[in-house]
Design an enzyme around this catalytic site. Structure first.
Site, short mmCIF file in Angstrom:
data_model
loop_
_atom_site.label_atom_id
_atom_site.label_comp_id
_atom_site.label_asym_id
_atom_site.label_seq_id
_atom_site.Cartn_x
_atom_site.Cartn_y
_atom_site.Cartn_z
N GLU A 254 0.94 -1.28 0.01
CA GLU A 254 -0.07 -0.10 -0.09
C GLU A 254 0.96 1.21 0.02
OE1 GLU A 254 -2.38 -0.17 3.59
OE2 GLU A 254 -2.90 -2.38 3.12
N LYS A 256 2.52 4.18 1.55
CA LYS A 256 2.60 4.99 2.86
C LYS A 256 2.18 6.40 2.72
CE LYS A 256 5.52 5.17 6.79
NZ LYS A 256 5.25 6.25 7.30
N ARG A 276 -2.86 9.60 16.91
CA ARG A 276 -1.91 8.67 17.14
C ARG A 276 -1.53 8.58 18.54
NH1 ARG A 276 1.42 5.58 18.31
NH2 ARG A 276 3.55 5.08 17.52
N GLU A 306 -5.34 7.10 7.66
CA GLU A 306 -4.43 8.40 7.66
C GLU A 306 -5.42 9.48 7.05
OE1 GLU A 306 -1.17 7.95 8.78
OE2 GLU A 306 0.12 9.43 7.83
N PHE A 345 -7.25 2.15 6.01
CA PHE A 345 -6.32 0.85 5.61
C PHE A 345 -6.59 -0.12 6.47
CE2 PHE A 345 -3.28 3.91 7.56
CZ PHE A 345 -3.03 3.09 8.69
N ARG A 420 5.22 -2.98 17.39
CA ARG A 420 6.05 -2.79 16.51
C ARG A 420 6.82 -3.86 15.70
NH1 ARG A 420 7.43 2.10 14.68
NH2 ARG A 420 6.79 3.27 16.52
N LYS A 426 7.84 -0.49 6.74
CA LYS A 426 7.91 0.47 5.99
C LYS A 426 9.06 0.66 5.05
CE LYS A 426 9.24 2.90 10.24
NZ LYS A 426 8.62 3.61 11.22
#
Ligand code: AMP
Length: 564
Positions: A254, A256, A276, A306, A345, A420, A426
């Site tokens: 996807e 970013k 966030r 986002e 997303f 994470r 990313k």
């Protein structure tokens, strides 16, 4: 009721233990010794948290207010308090020393103390509630008065932990993992059950209390509450497109998007948007609220996405988004001045069902089924492929479109809140490295106690030649290198304050990082996000390190994504 001093003693004891198993045991024993309400408060206090992250109550005591209060409570001028903080390298120890001075001089403030009045854990919490609730005219005075009361009542080491709690940094090395394990150990339930309940509720206090009162049954019944944020799944930096594709096999690619993360809760007509950092930002984003109201067909849902600003078809500067989030006045004007788009997303919850255990492919299907896209409401495009060339092309298109790069997601992966992990990676262009001089450091902890574990970096102000701090680097250094660095830096120590060290500025580090952020903490005004040591630049003179001007320029050029 348990006295706050008991908690202070436990904190002091923990500070002197290096093994996490032993710390867990101490915390578990303490949890068993206190009553239900105190258990709820203490489970947060012990990790330096006063209220759950989603609570509308915010303490908001900055160093300025803390020093002013300590000055009043101790009778020392603010200047002296600041000196004590500098000398001790810690607000807690400074508070203790300041209050000891007060007791010695028997200042007039001593009359504040109510004799024989022992401060309980609940008393401290209630004062913090008063502080958080104070608003409007006179609120500053109310807040100072409540905090001053606590310092005036404090005995022994209590002042240390009141001061640290006031700025929500307990610094005793107890985090969520230890509290989770301590709850499991104290009440004989599994860590996984505690972890899951915490993920769903985001309040360790509530989890601890339910576990004690209702055992494993109660713990397993804890669920998502619409209107309270859950932790977001996070991404790791990838090692590059090819190795990821090789390892994952097929990847979901996807764009970013270059914007700000939001978590959206829809509960019928009630829409709540969290940033966030889990702050409720609904009131500043009425346009996003209507997008959800009009475009989401599910009765209830929790969505991940986002928010992006577009200027001339390209993602706008991050500063533009900052102008929208948390805006209290002229919100409508800003809505038309800085229009937003939403890219969804992921979906974590739909119509009473928690979707954590569905894989990405399934969740995406559920997301697509409940969104009616419009000009501003989008579901991020996704391509599942195992062809490196296809991923490369998407990456280049994303960069051409002005976005940050791509996210490579494992199609089989579950939604892992707060993690994470390796399932979201990313890919974005690396920033240049910086050469920075090392001006200070800190002795490590535990296994690394004999080594200088982190290094304070500085850039140079070219006109004055002054070194300006930019934060620390501690990661990416092997034990061998740490040992070698420790030997070199030992000879450069000018001052030692507790574990903190100042060095003669002589050695230059080349440092890689993810981005430059504005930071009031350091006197350069900037800090590095995820700094890692690339190498020691023995070929560089400290006066040749990167200048503040260059850092300012890089900051402006980088689009400045930060967590908001
Ligand atoms: P970073 O902030 O650099 O750790 O990168 C992760 C962030 O990228 C997330 O928190 C989102 O705000 C953002 N992001 C942008 N596009 C996506 C996407 N398609 N999937 C997941 N996160 C995304």
């Amino acid at each position: 009721m348990t006295s706050f001093n008991d908690l202070a003693l436990i904190c002091e004891r923990i500070e002197n233990i290096s093994g996490s198993l032993e710390i867990t045991q101490v915390v578990a024993d303490f949890f068993l010794s206190i009553d239900d309400k105190e258990l709820e408060i203490t489970s947060r206090f012990i990790m330096g948290q006063i209220f759950p992250v989603w609570s509308p109550l915010q303490l908001g005591i900055g160093p300025g207010m803390l020093y002013a209060t300590l000055s009043r409570a101790s009778g020392l001028p603010v200047r002296d308090i600041k000196e004590l903080v500098k000398k001790n390298g810690d607000v807690g120890l400074a508070a203790k020393e300041a209050m000891a001075n007060n007791n010695k001089t028997q200042s007039t403030f001593a009359t504040f103390v109510e004799e024989d009045n022992v401060l309980s854990i609940t008393d401290v919490y209630m004062r913090f509630v008063n502080i958080a609730k104070a608003s409007g005219k006179g609120s500053q005075a109310t807040r100072i008065r409540n905090l001053q009361f606590l310092f005036a009542q404090a005995v022994h080491t209590e002042a240390v932990y009141i001061a640290r709690l006031a700025i929500e940094e307990l610094r005793i090395g107890v985090g969520e993992g230890i509290v989770r394990d301590a709850i499991a150990r104290a009440f004989d339930v599994t860590k996984d059950d505690v972890e899951m309940a915490y993920i769903l509720t985001n309040d360790m206090g509530m989890v601890a209390r339910e576990t004690r009162l209702k055992g494993i049954e109660g713990l397993r019944k804890m669920d998502i509450t619409l209107g309270r944020p859950i932790k977001q799944m996070l991404a790791q930096i990838s090692s590059g497109i090819e190795p990821v594709v090789r390892e994952m096999g097929s990847v979901a690619v996807e764009w970013k998007f270059d914007g700000a993360r939001v978590q959206i809760h829809k509960d019928g007509n009630n829409i709540t948007i969290f940033s966030r950092r889990m702050e409720d930002v609904t009131d500043s984003l009425p346009d996003i609220v209507s997008m959800i109201r009009n475009g989401i067909t599910a009765k209830s849902a929790i969505l991940d996405g986002e928010v992006v600003v577009f200027e001339d078809e390209k993602p706008g500067a991050f500063q533009q988004i900052l102008k929208r989030f948390r805006r209290k006045y002229d919100v409508d004007i800003m809505v038309s001045k800085i229009p937003l788009q939403l890219f969804l997303f992921d979906i974590m919850y739909i119509n009473g069902m928690n979707l954590f255990n569905n894989n990405l492919v399934l969740r995406r299907q559920q997301l697509l089924e409940c969104v009616n896209p419009s000009a501003t409401l989008n579901v991020s495009e996704q391509v599942i492929t195992s062809d490196v060339q296809v991923v490369n092309n998407i990456y280049m298109t994303a960069l051409d479109a002005g976005h940050e790069g791509v996210m490579l997601k494992n199609p089989e992966s579950l939604y892992s809140p707060g993690k994470r992990g390796k399932n979201w990676l990313k890919v974005k262009p690396l920033m240049e490295t910086l050469d920075l001089v090392v001006i200070g450091g800190e002795w490590g902890e535990g296994r690394r106690a004999q080594m200088i574990g982190s290094y304070q970096l500085a850039c140079i102000e070219s006109t004055t030649g002054q070194f300006l701090s930019m934060g620390r680097v501690g990661t990416g250094i092997t034990d061998d290198l740490l040992l070698e660095l420790t030997l070199r830096f030992k000879d450069l120590i000018i001052i030692e304050r507790g574990t903190e060290l100042d060095f003669v500025p002589e050695i230059v580090f080349e440092v890689a990082f993810e981005e430059i952020q504005k930071s009031p903490t350091y006197n350069s005004g900037y800090a590095l996000r995820f700094p890692r040591l690339v190498r020691v630049r023995d070929d560089r003179d400290p006066n040749e390190v990167d200048t503040l001007e260059r850092i300012e320029q890089l900051y402006i050029n980088q689009k400045g994504r930060v967590d908001i």
